[in-house]
Motif scaffolding. Structure first.
Motif, PDB file in Angstrom:
ATOM      1  N   GLY A   8       0.788  -1.229   0.000  1.00  0.00           N
ATOM      2  CA  GLY A   8       0.000   0.000   0.000  1.00  0.00           C
ATOM      3  C   GLY A   8       0.818   1.274   0.000  1.00  0.00           C
ATOM      4  O   GLY A   8       0.279   2.356  -0.219  1.00  0.00           O
ATOM      5  N   ALA A   9       2.109   1.182   0.263  1.00  0.00           N
ATOM      6  CA  ALA A   9       2.955   2.372   0.178  1.00  0.00           C
ATOM      7  C   ALA A   9       3.032   2.800  -1.286  1.00  0.00           C
ATOM      8  O   ALA A   9       2.864   1.989  -2.197  1.00  0.00           O
ATOM      9  N   ARG A  10       3.273   4.083  -1.487  1.00  0.00           N
ATOM     10  CA  ARG A  10       3.398   4.572  -2.860  1.00  0.00           C
ATOM     11  C   ARG A  10       4.185   5.863  -2.891  1.00  0.00           C
ATOM     12  O   ARG A  10       4.312   6.562  -1.897  1.00  0.00           O
ATOM     13  N   VAL A  11       4.707   6.165  -4.057  1.00  0.00           N
ATOM     14  CA  VAL A  11       5.382   7.425  -4.292  1.00  0.00           C
ATOM     15  C   VAL A  11       5.009   7.920  -5.687  1.00  0.00           C
ATOM     16  O   VAL A  11       4.915   7.126  -6.627  1.00  0.00           O
ATOM     17  N   ARG A  12       4.721   9.204  -5.767  1.00  0.00           N
ATOM     18  CA  ARG A  12       4.479   9.870  -7.052  1.00  0.00           C
ATOM     19  C   ARG A  12       5.503  10.972  -7.185  1.00  0.00           C
ATOM     20  O   ARG A  12       5.635  11.803  -6.295  1.00  0.00           O
ATOM     21  N   ILE A  13       6.213  10.962  -8.287  1.00  0.00           N
ATOM     22  CA  ILE A  13       7.230  11.977  -8.544  1.00  0.00           C
ATOM     23  C   ILE A  13       7.033  12.451  -9.977  1.00  0.00           C
ATOM     24  O   ILE A  13       6.922  11.628 -10.883  1.00  0.00           O
ATOM     25  N   ARG A  14       6.994  13.788 -10.138  1.00  0.00           N
ATOM     26  CA  ARG A  14       6.875  14.292 -11.506  1.00  0.00           C
ATOM     27  C   ARG A  14       7.480  15.680 -11.623  1.00  0.00           C
ATOM     28  O   ARG A  14       7.376  16.492 -10.715  1.00  0.00           O
ATOM     29  N   PRO A  15       8.135  15.920 -12.745  1.00  0.00           N
ATOM     30  CA  PRO A  15       8.634  17.273 -12.997  1.00  0.00           C
ATOM     31  C   PRO A  15       7.444  18.148 -13.397  1.00  0.00           C
ATOM     32  O   PRO A  15       6.566  17.718 -14.149  1.00  0.00           O
ATOM     33  N   VAL A  16       7.406  19.363 -12.865  1.00  0.00           N
ATOM     34  CA  VAL A  16       6.273  20.250 -13.168  1.00  0.00           C
ATOM     35  C   VAL A  16       6.713  21.549 -13.833  1.00  0.00           C
ATOM     36  O   VAL A  16       5.885  22.403 -14.116  1.00  0.00           O
ATOM     37  N   GLY A  17       7.998  21.706 -14.077  1.00  0.00           N
ATOM     38  CA  GLY A  17       8.493  22.906 -14.742  1.00  0.00           C
ATOM     39  C   GLY A  17       9.965  23.097 -14.453  1.00  0.00           C
ATOM     40  O   GLY A  17      10.586  22.333 -13.720  1.00  0.00           O
ATOM     41  N   TYR A  18      10.487  24.146 -15.063  1.00  0.00           N
ATOM     42  CA  TYR A  18      11.866  24.520 -14.787  1.00  0.00           C
ATOM     43  C   TYR A  18      11.897  25.341 -13.500  1.00  0.00           C
ATOM     44  O   TYR A  18      10.894  25.930 -13.097  1.00  0.00           O
ATOM     45  N   GLN A  19      13.043  25.394 -12.854  1.00  0.00           N
ATOM     46  CA  GLN A  19      13.176  26.187 -11.642  1.00  0.00           C
ATOM     47  C   GLN A  19      12.773  27.626 -11.962  1.00  0.00           C
ATOM     48  O   GLN A  19      13.312  28.241 -12.879  1.00  0.00           O
ATOM     49  N   PRO A  20      11.817  28.161 -11.219  1.00  0.00           N
ATOM     50  CA  PRO A  20      11.336  29.521 -11.501  1.00  0.00           C
ATOM     51  C   PRO A  20      12.443  30.562 -11.350  1.00  0.00           C
ATOM     52  O   PRO A  20      13.272  30.488 -10.440  1.00  0.00           O
ATOM     53  N   GLY A  21      12.451  31.519 -12.287  1.00  0.00           N
ATOM     54  CA  GLY A  21      13.371  32.642 -12.202  1.00  0.00           C
ATOM     55  C   GLY A  21      14.788  32.350 -12.618  1.00  0.00           C
ATOM     56  O   GLY A  21      15.653  33.217 -12.487  1.00  0.00           O
ATOM     57  N   VAL A  22      15.057  31.142 -13.108  1.00  0.00           N
ATOM     58  CA  VAL A  22      16.420  30.780 -13.507  1.00  0.00           C
ATOM     59  C   VAL A  22      16.378  30.270 -14.946  1.00  0.00           C
ATOM     60  O   VAL A  22      15.721  29.284 -15.249  1.00  0.00           O
ATOM     61  N   GLY A  23      17.082  30.970 -15.810  1.00  0.00           N
ATOM     62  CA  GLY A  23      17.138  30.561 -17.208  1.00  0.00           C
ATOM     63  C   GLY A  23      18.571  30.397 -17.659  1.00  0.00           C
ATOM     64  O   GLY A  23      19.510  30.652 -16.890  1.00  0.00           O
ATOM     65  N   PRO A  24      18.751  29.963 -18.891  1.00  0.00           N
ATOM     66  CA  PRO A  24      20.109  29.782 -19.414  1.00  0.00           C
ATOM     67  C   PRO A  24      20.893  31.094 -19.362  1.00  0.00           C
ATOM     68  O   PRO A  24      20.313  32.173 -19.490  1.00  0.00           O
ATOM     69  N   PRO A  25      22.202  31.022 -19.183  1.00  0.00           N
ATOM     70  CA  PRO A  25      23.011  32.247 -19.141  1.00  0.00           C
ATOM     71  C   PRO A  25      23.066  32.923 -20.512  1.00  0.00           C
ATOM     72  O   PRO A  25      22.958  32.266 -21.547  1.00  0.00           O
ATOM     73  N   ASP A  26      23.223  34.233 -20.487  1.00  0.00           N
ATOM     74  CA  ASP A  26      23.339  34.986 -21.737  1.00  0.00           C
ATOM     75  C   ASP A  26      24.712  34.790 -22.377  1.00  0.00           C
ATOM     76  O   ASP A  26      24.850  34.831 -23.586  1.00  0.00           O
ATOM     77  N   ASP A  27      25.719  34.576 -21.548  1.00  0.00           N
ATOM     78  CA  ASP A  27      27.086  34.433 -22.032  1.00  0.00           C
ATOM     79  C   ASP A  27      27.403  32.951 -22.240  1.00  0.00           C
ATOM     80  O   ASP A  27      27.417  32.171 -21.294  1.00  0.00           O
ATOM     81  N   PRO A  28      27.664  32.539 -23.485  1.00  0.00           N
ATOM     82  CA  PRO A  28      27.978  31.128 -23.744  1.00  0.00           C
ATOM     83  C   PRO A  28      29.175  30.611 -22.945  1.00  0.00           C
ATOM     84  O   PRO A  28      29.275  29.423 -22.683  1.00  0.00           O
ATOM     85  N   ASP A  29      30.084  31.499 -22.520  1.00  0.00           N
ATOM     86  CA  ASP A  29      31.234  31.070 -21.710  1.00  0.00           C
ATOM     87  C   ASP A  29      30.790  30.567 -20.342  1.00  0.00           C
ATOM     88  O   ASP A  29      31.522  29.822 -19.691  1.00  0.00           O
ATOM     89  N   ASP A  30      29.613  30.984 -19.886  1.00  0.00           N
ATOM     90  CA  ASP A  30      29.091  30.539 -18.589  1.00  0.00           C
ATOM     91  C   ASP A  30      28.319  29.221 -18.684  1.00  0.00           C
ATOM     92  O   ASP A  30      27.910  28.667 -17.675  1.00  0.00           O
ATOM     93  N   ALA A  31      28.128  28.715 -19.892  1.00  0.00           N
ATOM     94  CA  ALA A  31      27.300  27.523 -20.110  1.00  0.00           C
ATOM     95  C   ALA A  31      27.860  26.279 -19.433  1.00  0.00           C
ATOM     96  O   ALA A  31      27.108  25.430 -18.958  1.00  0.00           O
ATOM     97  N   ALA A  32      29.173  26.155 -19.356  1.00  0.00           N
ATOM     98  CA  ALA A  32      29.773  24.962 -18.754  1.00  0.00           C
ATOM     99  C   ALA A  32      29.463  24.858 -17.274  1.00  0.00           C
ATOM    100  O   ALA A  32      29.435  23.759 -16.717  1.00  0.00           O
ATOM    101  N   GLU A  33      29.209  25.972 -16.618  1.00  0.00           N
ATOM    102  CA  GLU A  33      28.924  25.992 -15.183  1.00  0.00           C
ATOM    103  C   GLU A  33      27.439  25.988 -14.873  1.00  0.00           C
ATOM    104  O   GLU A  33      27.040  26.044 -13.720  1.00  0.00           O
TER     105      GLU A  33
END
Length: 161
Positions: A8-33
């Motif tokens: 009877g135990a159960r777990v539901r896990i689902r992605p519901v979106g990207y982390q709010p307020g955080v998007g890809p960096p504008d500078d491609p040099d920062d992409a590795a981090e």
């Protein structure tokens, strides 16, 4: 994805979106981090009916895909290579552990930690872990892996500017 145990135990896990307020960096040099974090909703219930839920950015897009592969490996649908017994992620909120009980039956333990611990725990030491073990069939785990992969596919890694 939803995984239900024989008891009877159960777990539901689902992605519901990207982390709010955080998007890809504008500078491609920062992409590795930079990592693309997913907001993950988790709802769990023990065999005796205690339930809790949480919503945290606790998996990267890459980790979400890795989880799908790990689940497929334990379900026996990812090829002949034997998967690692444990899969852990950058954030400690969730980890998964599996072991074979008998042919096509598994014990899947979801380890909750940090902000994902059940609220009824009386004390929350820094490295506390709450394990929820689910007895499942390999077929049920394969179905959960397919469901997780579909849900994760809705959130691909976003391109760096």
């Amino acid at each position: 994805m939803e995984i239900r145990s024989d008891d009877g135990a159960r777990v539901r896990i689902r992605p519901v979106g990207y982390q709010p307020g955080v998007g890809p960096p504008d500078d491609p040099d920062d992409a590795a981090e930079w990592d693309d974090w997913l907001l993950v909703e988790t709802d769990a219930r023990t065999a005796d009916g205690q339930a809790w839920s949480h919503l945290d950015p606790c998996l990267t897009v890459v980790e979400a895909y890795a989880l799908a592969g790990w689940l497929r490996g334990w379900a026996g649908t990812a090829g002949p290579a034997e998967p690692e017994a444990v899969v852990r992620f950058t954030e400690p909120n969730l980890a998964f552990r599996a072991r074979l009980l008998r042919r096509r039956r598994l014990a899947l333990t979801v380890e909750f930690s940090s902000g994902s611990l059940p609220p009824w725990l009386p004390r929350r030491p820094l490295n506390a872990v709450y394990p929820l073990t689910l007895a499942v069939s390999a077929d049920a785990l394969a179905a959960a892996a397919r469901q997780w992969a579909r849900e994760a596919d809705a959130y691909p890694r976003r391109a760096v500017a």
